[in-house]
Motif scaffolding. Sequence first.
Motif: not given
Length: 495
Positions: A376, A406, A412, A414, A446, A478
């Motif tokens: 990240l 990402n 993801h 986040a 993300l 995340i």
Amino acid sequence: MSEQSFIEKFEVTAVNKDGSQKLFQAPKKIYPKRVEGTFRQLKWVIMTLTLAVYYITPWLRWDRGPFAPDQAVLVDIANRRFYFFFIEIWPQEFFYVAGLLIMAGIGLFLVTSVWGRVWCGYACPQTVWVDLFLLVERFVEGDRNQRIKLDESKWSFSKLKKKFLKHSAWLFIALLTGGAWIFYFADAPTLARDFFTFNAPLVAYTTVLILTTTTYLFGGFMKEQVCTYMCPWPRIQAAMLDENSLVVTYNDYRGEPRTAHQKQALASGEPVGDCIDCNKCVVVCPMGIDIRDGQQLECITCALCIDACDGVMDKIKKPRGLISYATLFEYDKAMAGEPVEQSVPILFRPRTLVYSAIWALAGLSMLFVLATRSRLDVNVLHDRNPLAVQLKDGSVRNGYTVKILNMEPKQHKALLKFDGLANAKMRLEGMKGQVFTAGDLVSLDLEPDQLHVLKVYITIGQSHLPNSDQDFYFHAEILKSKEQHKTNTKFHLKK
Ligand code: SF4
Ligand code: SF4
């Protein structure tokens, strides 16, 4: 022989009539004879393995999920990524590739200082492809004597057929070689289909054309000339060698005086060495040199002359090893008639220990960085013009572009926040009406392998304005993996 004179022997052997050194020796066609033996077997094995790795690798698949390519090894130029099985390298992580190249270089120094030019003799692409081309040549035209005879004979249908077959096979191998290379740069099955339906990009056809031509010329025609005149490595390697490095050596203390008429010489009481001057070591040499003349720059230490001579020694019932892998230290001892024992273990001496230490350090550092690297990344760009905007009510607003990267091929969730700036309020473009204060969490989705860009405005009311510009930070995390990244920036009071 001193170490200096040993190194001085690595010189181009061609000389002009006046004794001055020639810059280039007119190429003489070499017809290496087939030979059997341990080193020849080893070369077959290495040739098969290296060719298999080269041709098969782009076709290996590696599941990275639905958002990333499933090719195990891929240089994805369009998306600026390098995939190597479970490792994905982004452009900003290119230092890993640089680190690998440094390790390969140091590794080559280490191997050369211990085993001499084994890279040249066994694994260098030029050696491997020349070996493959020679195999084809022998298969079509026969062994050394038949090839010489064929070349000296007048043109006939049979000669034309053989030459046509050989060159067609060479061109086919060259085409496969050039073809395999492009598959490292795009999805191999898709590119193969596009290539044969003429839908592939022009660069693919150009690359194949260039590599096919160079492979055909280098492997079929220039052969040993590439090693002797084009490659810088033979010149560099002299600096890696010392008296404890293994090189292919003709043990002249045992072989000389050589004679092809041993029985007569013995009968007349003349001293004779073990060399029966059969020339087998010369005719098998792919570089066309005579190892009995001493160490030469052209020698790639392929050890085929060892195999040839060992075969001769077996036949005349003499011990093997008239030509052998030996260090200068061993040679000098044997020459002086002393028992040959390597006093310094060739693997453990200052030069190899330094190379090993550098190699291990580079490898361990890279492994550590690779294992602990963050997937990240948060990058904050402050608006430049103007740095700050004074609003009608006296409050001051700063604008930022927050880039959240990402680096995983997975979606993801986040959380983003800013902190370290009291009484400030954050608004995000596209989130109308929502206001966040320091420490408030903004939920984000993300996309896999994507850069998420946000336009962010931070405002501080007139009554809470600090006396000077203030440092603060943006922080992203995340949700699942808890991987975090924090980036500092500044809140400016004046434009
Ligand atoms: S001299 Fe021997 S080791 Fe050197 S290139 Fe020729 S065959 Fe190979
Ligand atoms: S193969 Fe052995 S015996 Fe024959 S010429 Fe070479 S060194 Fe001498």
